[in-house]
Design a protein around this motif. Structure first.
Motif, mmCIF file in Angstrom:
data_model
loop_
_atom_site.group_PDB
_atom_site.id
_atom_site.type_symbol
_atom_site.label_atom_id
_atom_site.label_comp_id
_atom_site.label_asym_id
_atom_site.label_seq_id
_atom_site.Cartn_x
_atom_site.Cartn_y
_atom_site.Cartn_z
ATOM 1 N N LEU A 113 -18.428 2.409 4.946
ATOM 2 C CA LEU A 113 -17.528 1.913 3.910
ATOM 3 C C LEU A 113 -16.813 3.054 3.196
ATOM 4 N N GLU A 114 -17.523 4.158 3.014
ATOM 5 C CA GLU A 114 -16.895 5.308 2.347
ATOM 6 C C GLU A 114 -15.733 5.844 3.177
ATOM 7 N N THR A 115 -15.912 5.869 4.484
ATOM 8 C CA THR A 115 -14.833 6.310 5.372
ATOM 9 C C THR A 115 -13.618 5.386 5.242
ATOM 10 N N LEU A 116 -13.870 4.096 5.173
ATOM 11 C CA LEU A 116 -12.775 3.136 5.018
ATOM 12 C C LEU A 116 -12.073 3.314 3.676
ATOM 13 N N HIS A 117 -12.836 3.591 2.632
ATOM 14 C CA HIS A 117 -12.225 3.775 1.309
ATOM 15 C C HIS A 117 -11.441 5.085 1.231
ATOM 16 N N GLU A 118 -11.888 6.081 1.956
ATOM 17 C CA GLU A 118 -11.108 7.319 2.019
ATOM 18 C C GLU A 118 -9.767 7.064 2.702
ATOM 19 N N ARG A 119 -9.801 6.252 3.767
ATOM 20 C CA ARG A 119 -8.563 5.887 4.457
ATOM 21 C C ARG A 119 -7.651 5.081 3.533
ATOM 22 N N LEU A 120 -8.253 4.149 2.798
ATOM 23 C CA LEU A 120 -7.487 3.329 1.859
ATOM 24 C C LEU A 120 -6.797 4.210 0.819
ATOM 25 N N THR A 121 -7.528 5.178 0.310
ATOM 26 C CA THR A 121 -6.982 6.081 -0.716
ATOM 27 C C THR A 121 -5.817 6.897 -0.170
ATOM 28 N N PRO A 174 5.100 -4.266 -9.158
ATOM 29 C CA PRO A 174 5.064 -2.946 -9.795
ATOM 30 C C PRO A 174 3.660 -2.536 -10.229
ATOM 31 N N GLY A 175 3.220 -1.361 -9.776
ATOM 32 C CA GLY A 175 1.924 -0.825 -10.160
ATOM 33 C C GLY A 175 0.735 -1.441 -9.448
ATOM 34 N N ARG A 176 0.976 -2.443 -8.605
ATOM 35 C CA ARG A 176 -0.134 -3.168 -7.995
ATOM 36 C C ARG A 176 -0.901 -2.315 -6.983
ATOM 37 N N LEU A 177 -0.225 -1.465 -6.246
ATOM 38 C CA LEU A 177 -0.905 -0.652 -5.244
ATOM 39 C C LEU A 177 -1.981 0.218 -5.890
ATOM 40 N N GLU A 178 -1.624 0.883 -6.968
ATOM 41 C CA GLU A 178 -2.576 1.745 -7.672
ATOM 42 C C GLU A 178 -3.715 0.920 -8.297
ATOM 43 N N GLN A 179 -3.339 -0.235 -8.843
ATOM 44 C CA GLN A 179 -4.350 -1.105 -9.450
ATOM 45 C C GLN A 179 -5.327 -1.615 -8.391
ATOM 46 N N SER A 180 -4.798 -2.004 -7.239
ATOM 47 C CA SER A 180 -5.641 -2.508 -6.163
ATOM 48 C C SER A 180 -6.626 -1.448 -5.700
ATOM 49 N N LEU A 181 -6.141 -0.218 -5.551
ATOM 50 C CA LEU A 181 -7.028 0.873 -5.137
ATOM 51 C C LEU A 181 -8.144 1.072 -6.161
#
Length: 227
Positions: A113-121, A174-181
């Motif tokens: 999961l950490e690998t996936l979250h790094e990719r997401l980031t 607006p701003g949703r990408l950062e909020q989602s992350l």
């Protein structure tokens, strides 16, 4: 699109026809609200009416198609009210998945999961929205799998098909990408801490805010679904 092979067993054939129709619906070839021309589909797929009608029953049960007496079948349209009703339910269900995942996840699961979250980031920072959607989907699927509850997985899968029908693009708000992350990282932090209740609350917040983002997007783009 390849033709359906009528030599398959009847059960397999109507499942394959259903899969083909789903692909056409999600791909936009069969647009929301459009009439499903059974004769034309039988001709294009080289099949009889029987497997097609069985497939349409499956899609009707999934909510992708509606049947109108004496008129036939139509691709369903998702309304703002539908979204208002679906999002709280899917938030509860995926929240429960996060709760169970926090209790069940092994160290290896969390590393994956950490690998996936790094990719997401990385995708979020580069503003690669399509890639972000893909990584986001993989994370949700991983958490659902970790919950190890086939009934939760089945109902969530059915609801996701309806949401997919609506062609929602909430990350464009607006701003949703950062909020989602930020929301995803909060869920992951709770999972790593083995905080079941925290993971559940964070996932419910994540799904609820998706609906809020869609309302904001609709206010700026009236053609989008709003409340």
């Amino acid at each position: 699109m390849r033709l359906i092979t009528p030599s398959l067993a009847p059960q397999s054939l109507h499942d394959e026809v259903a899969a083909s129709l789903r692909s056409r619906i999600f791909g936009g070839e069969l647009a929301p609200g459009s009439f499903i021309d059974e004769a034309a589909l039988c001709e294009s797929l080289k099949i009889s009416r029987t497997p097609l009608r069985e497939a349409l029953k499956v899609l009707t049960a999934e909510g992708l198609v509606r049947h109108e007496p004496r008129r036939g079948c139509f691709v369903n349209e998702v309304t703002a009210q539908d979204l208002d009703e679906i999002f709280p339910v899917i938030a509860l269900l995926e929240g429960r998945c996060a709760f169970e995942a926090a209790r069940r996840a092994s160290d290896a699961d969390l590393a994956a999961l950490e690998t996936l979250h790094e990719r997401l980031t990385r995708h979020a920072k580069a503003r690669r929205i399509n890639d972000y959607y893909e990584a986001n989907h993989l994370i949700h699927e991983a958490i659902i799998t970790l919950a190890n509850n086939r009934w939760l997985a089945q109902v969530i899968g059915d609801l996701r098909k309806i949401l997919k029908l609506a062609r929602l693009q909430q990350l464009h708000a607006p701003g949703r990408l950062e909020q989602s992350l930020s929301e995803h990282l909060a869920v992951f932090a709770a999972l790593k801490a083995r905080d079941s209740e925290g993971a559940e609350a964070a996932m419910r917040t994540h799904l609820t805010r998706q609906r809020e983002a869609l309302r904001e997007l609709a206010r700026n783009q009236p053609s989008r679904l709003a409340s």
